[in-house]
Design a protein around this motif. Structure first.
Motif, PDB file in Angstrom:
ATOM      1  N   ALA A 197      53.506  33.957  51.606  1.00  0.00           N
ATOM      2  CA  ALA A 197      52.197  33.568  51.078  1.00  0.00           C
ATOM      3  C   ALA A 197      51.063  34.373  51.699  1.00  0.00           C
ATOM      4  O   ALA A 197      50.084  34.718  51.022  1.00  0.00           O
ATOM      5  N   GLY A 198      51.179  34.689  52.994  1.00  0.00           N
ATOM      6  CA  GLY A 198      50.113  35.443  53.648  1.00  0.00           C
ATOM      7  C   GLY A 198      49.874  36.800  53.032  1.00  0.00           C
ATOM      8  O   GLY A 198      48.738  37.298  53.018  1.00  0.00           O
ATOM      9  N   GLU A 199      50.933  37.413  52.486  1.00  0.00           N
ATOM     10  CA  GLU A 199      50.791  38.735  51.880  1.00  0.00           C
ATOM     11  C   GLU A 199      50.112  38.666  50.514  1.00  0.00           C
ATOM     12  O   GLU A 199      49.729  39.704  49.956  1.00  0.00           O
ATOM     13  N   LEU A 200      49.971  37.463  49.967  1.00  0.00           N
ATOM     14  CA  LEU A 200      49.324  37.309  48.670  1.00  0.00           C
ATOM     15  C   LEU A 200      47.809  37.227  48.781  1.00  0.00           C
ATOM     16  O   LEU A 200      47.103  37.317  47.773  1.00  0.00           O
ATOM     17  N   LEU A 201      47.305  37.044  50.003  1.00  0.00           N
ATOM     18  CA  LEU A 201      45.872  36.824  50.170  1.00  0.00           C
ATOM     19  C   LEU A 201      45.011  38.030  49.808  1.00  0.00           C
ATOM     20  O   LEU A 201      43.964  37.889  49.178  1.00  0.00           O
ATOM     21  N   THR A 202      45.445  39.218  50.225  1.00  0.00           N
ATOM     22  CA  THR A 202      44.559  40.383  50.157  1.00  0.00           C
ATOM     23  C   THR A 202      44.060  40.703  48.747  1.00  0.00           C
ATOM     24  O   THR A 202      42.853  40.894  48.554  1.00  0.00           O
ATOM     25  N   PRO A 203      44.926  40.779  47.715  1.00  0.00           N
ATOM     26  CA  PRO A 203      44.374  41.075  46.386  1.00  0.00           C
ATOM     27  C   PRO A 203      43.423  39.994  45.885  1.00  0.00           C
ATOM     28  O   PRO A 203      42.435  40.306  45.209  1.00  0.00           O
ATOM     29  N   VAL A 204      43.699  38.730  46.228  1.00  0.00           N
ATOM     30  CA  VAL A 204      42.799  37.658  45.812  1.00  0.00           C
ATOM     31  C   VAL A 204      41.470  37.782  46.551  1.00  0.00           C
ATOM     32  O   VAL A 204      40.393  37.638  45.961  1.00  0.00           O
ATOM     33  N   GLN A 205      41.525  38.054  47.853  1.00  0.00           N
ATOM     34  CA  GLN A 205      40.298  38.247  48.625  1.00  0.00           C
ATOM     35  C   GLN A 205      39.448  39.379  48.061  1.00  0.00           C
ATOM     36  O   GLN A 205      38.217  39.275  47.987  1.00  0.00           O
TER      37      GLN A 205
END
Length: 470
Positions: A425-433
Motif C-alpha cells: 500500500a505504501g508504494e501506491l501513495l506517490t502517484p496519488v500524492q
C-alpha cells in the motif's frame, strides 16, 4: 557545565544529527559557511540506528519466517517447520546499521561540517556549552542555531512501570531470544508493527490499548479490518483498558493490573514493550536561557517557518511537534533551507501533505482527508472504494486482504484523500500524492495506461469508476 571565557564562533550550529539536522548542516556547509553539529548518541539520528530502518529490517525477517512457515503448512515446501534464530535476526539488523553508520560518517567527513560528539546546553540565546565525549568543555556561538533533538519513547508514571524495566523500540531490536509472551502497551504504529513481527517470529503477543480500538485516528473500517487480520495471526487485543499497576520485571515475569471497560483486568507475560507515545527531547537543553518557548506538551514552539520565539533559532522534526515521520523531518529541512536562502515563494508547514505508512502486513497507507475527519468537519465528498482482490497483482502474491478508498471533491473532481490497506500500500501513495499536489481530477489516474499486472494498476480501476455520493 562551565563555559569558556570566549565562545568559538560559527555561522551555524545544529544540535542533533537526525534527518532534518544532518541535511541542514550539509546544506549550509555547502555554501562555504562554518558549521558545527553536536550529537550526543547516534550519528544520523535514531532512524538509521534504532528506529525506522532497523525495525523494518526485523519486520522483513519476520515476514520471511512467516512465509516459510506458511509454505511448509501448505505443502509447497517439503521440510520440517523452520526454527527462528533471533541472534541471526539481530545480526542481520546490526549489519545493516553498521553500513548506514559508515555511510553517514563518510557524508559528514566530506561535507565540511565539524561533527562534535557531546551533550549541548544553551547558556545564552546564541551560545551553547558542549561537554564533549572526551570530557572536555567547549563553548560555541552562532547567529543561526537549529534544534533537532528528536523524541523518545514515553514511559509514564504508572506505578511499577519504570521499575519493571520495560522494553522500548530500542531494546526490543537488540533481543537475541524470542519472548515467550510479549505484552505491548499501546495499539499505535510502533506497537502494531512489533506485535505482528514478534508474533511471526514465534512469540505469543497481547496488545493492551486504552482507547476502544487500535489506531484511534484512523477510520473505523480501517481499524476494524486490520484488527481482524492481526487476530487471525494469533495476536490478542485488549481495548478500553487502563493499567493502574505493573509488577515484576520485563524479561522474567510481568503482570499488569487495571480495568477493562470498568471491569477488573489482569494480564501476565514474560516481556513488556511500552509503545504508548513519544516525549520530545527538550528537557535539559537550557532553553530557559534562550527565550525559546515550549508548548504545554514540551515541544519547541515554532511558527509555520519553524522559527522559535528566539530570533535566529529554529527547531525541526519531532522536538518541534512536527508529525513524527522521517520524511516530514526532511521537509522541515527544506523549509528552513529555503527560509535561510531567502527563496520565494517560501515553503511552510501550512497545509503540507503528510503521507504515512504503517508497515504491518498488509500495509496501511494514507494521505489527505479521512472519512472520519470529513464527517466531523462537515466536508462533503464522494467515495470510491475497491477491495484489494481487484488489484490483480495481489492475487499472484496470495495477499488479497484489505481495500483502498479515495475521497473525491463534490465540486471539482479533485482527490481529497486516499487510504489503502493492502499489500504494498505504501508504494501506491506517490502517484496519488502527485495528482493531489498538482490539483488534477481523479480521472487523470483513472485514464492512465498502467502496466499489467502491477499493484499500481489497481489505482486506475479505483479512479475510473464514478465515485458514490455520500
Amino acid at each position: 557545565m562551565e563555559a569558556a571565557s570566549k565562545p568559538e564562533q560559527y555561522d551555524a550550529l545544529i544540535v542533533g544529527s537526525g534527518a532534518a539536522g544532518k541535511f541542514i548542516s550539509w546544506s549550509i556547509s555547502s555554501t562555504g559557511k562554518r558549521v558545527a553539529l553536536v550529537e550526543r548518541r547516534w550519528v544520523g539520528g535514531s532512524c538509521p540506528n534504532v528506529a525506522c530502518l532497523p525495525s523494518k529490517n526485523v519486520i522483513h525477517s519476520a515476514a520471511i519466517a512467516h512465509d516459510a512457515r506458511n509454505s511448509v503448512t501448505s505443502g509447497m515446501l517439503l521440510s520440517s517447520t523452520p526454527q527462528i534464530d533471533m541472534a541471526v535476526v539481530r545480526e542481520r539488523k546490526r549489519e545493516m546499521v553498521r553500513g548506514l553508520v559508515e555511510m553517514h560518517e563518510g557524508s559528514f567527513k566530506g561535507s565540511g561540517v565539524e561533527f562534535i560528539w557531546g551533550n549541548a546546553k544553551f547558556i545564552a540565546p546564541k551560545t551553547i556549552v558542549v561537554e564533549t565525549s572526551d570530557s572536555k568543555t567547549r563553548t560555541l556561538a552562532a547567529e543561526t542555531i537549529i534544534i533537532s533533538t528528536g523524541s523518545r519513547a514515553t514511559i509514564d508514571d504508572t506505578p511499577g512501570l519504570r521499575e519493571s524495566d520495560p522494553l522500548t523500540h530500542i531494546e526490543i531490536l537488540e533481543m537475541d531470544k524470542i519472548p515467550t509472551h510479549l505484552v505491548i502497551l499501546g495499539g499505535g504504529y510502533v506497537g502494531l508493527e512489533f506485535a505482528q513481527a514478534m508474533r511471526r517470529l514465534g512469540s505469543d503477543v497481547s496488545v493492551v490499548e486504552r482507547n476502544n480500538r487500535i489506531l484511534k485516528h484512523e477510520d473505523e473500517d480501517i481499524s476494524s479490518s486490520l484488527t481482524d487480520i492481526l487476530k487471525r495471526e494469533g495476536i490478542r487485543f485488549y481495548p478500553s483498558t487502563t493499567v493502574s499497576k505493573v509488577t515484576g520485571r520485563s524479561g522474567e515475569s510481568i503482570a499488569l493490573t487495571g480495568k477493562r471497560s470498568d471491569q477488573p483486568f489482569e494480564i501476565t507475560g514474560s516481556h513488556l514493550l511500552v509503545a504508548s507515545g513519544r516525549t520530545p527531547n527538550t528537557d535539559g537543553l537550557g532553553l530557559e536561557s534562550t527565550g525559546v518557548s515550549l508548548t504545554p506538551k514540551g515541544h519547541v514552539q515554532v511558527d509555520e517557518y519553524l522559527r522559535t520565539t528566539s530570533p535566529g533559532v529554529f527547531a525541526v522534526g519531532d522536538c518541534a511537534g512536527s508529525p513524527h515521520f522521517t520524511h516530514i523531518a526532511i521537509d522541515d529541512f527544506r523549509i528552513v533551507r529555503d527560509f535561510l536562502a531567502g527563496k520565494t515563494p517560501l515553503r511552510s508547514t501550512t497545509n503540507r501533505q503528510v503521507p504515512y505508512t504503517l508497515f504491518t502486513s498488509p500495509e496501511l497507507a494514507h494521505v489527505g482527508l479521512s472519512e472520519d475527519a470529513a464527517r466531523r468537519d462537515g466536508i462533503p465528498y464522494r467515495l470510491s472504494k475497491l477491495d484489494m482482490k481487484f488489484f490483480l497483482r495481489t492475487r499472484t502474491l496470495g495477499q488479497t486482504e484489505g481495500f483502498a478508498k479515495a475521497l473525491i471533491s463534490t465540486t471539482d473532481d479533485k482527490i481529497l484523500g486516499f487510504t489503502a490497506l493492502g499489500a504494498g500500500a505504501g508504494e501506491l501513495l506517490t502517484p496519488v500524492q502527485l495528482a493531489m499536489a498538482a490539483g488534477l481530477p481523479y480521472t487523470s489516474l483513472g485514464d492512465l495506461i498502467v502496466t499489467h499486472p502491477t499493484l499500481s494498476e489497481g489505482l486506475a480501476d479505483l479512479f475510473s469508476a464514478p465515485p458514490q455520493k455520500i
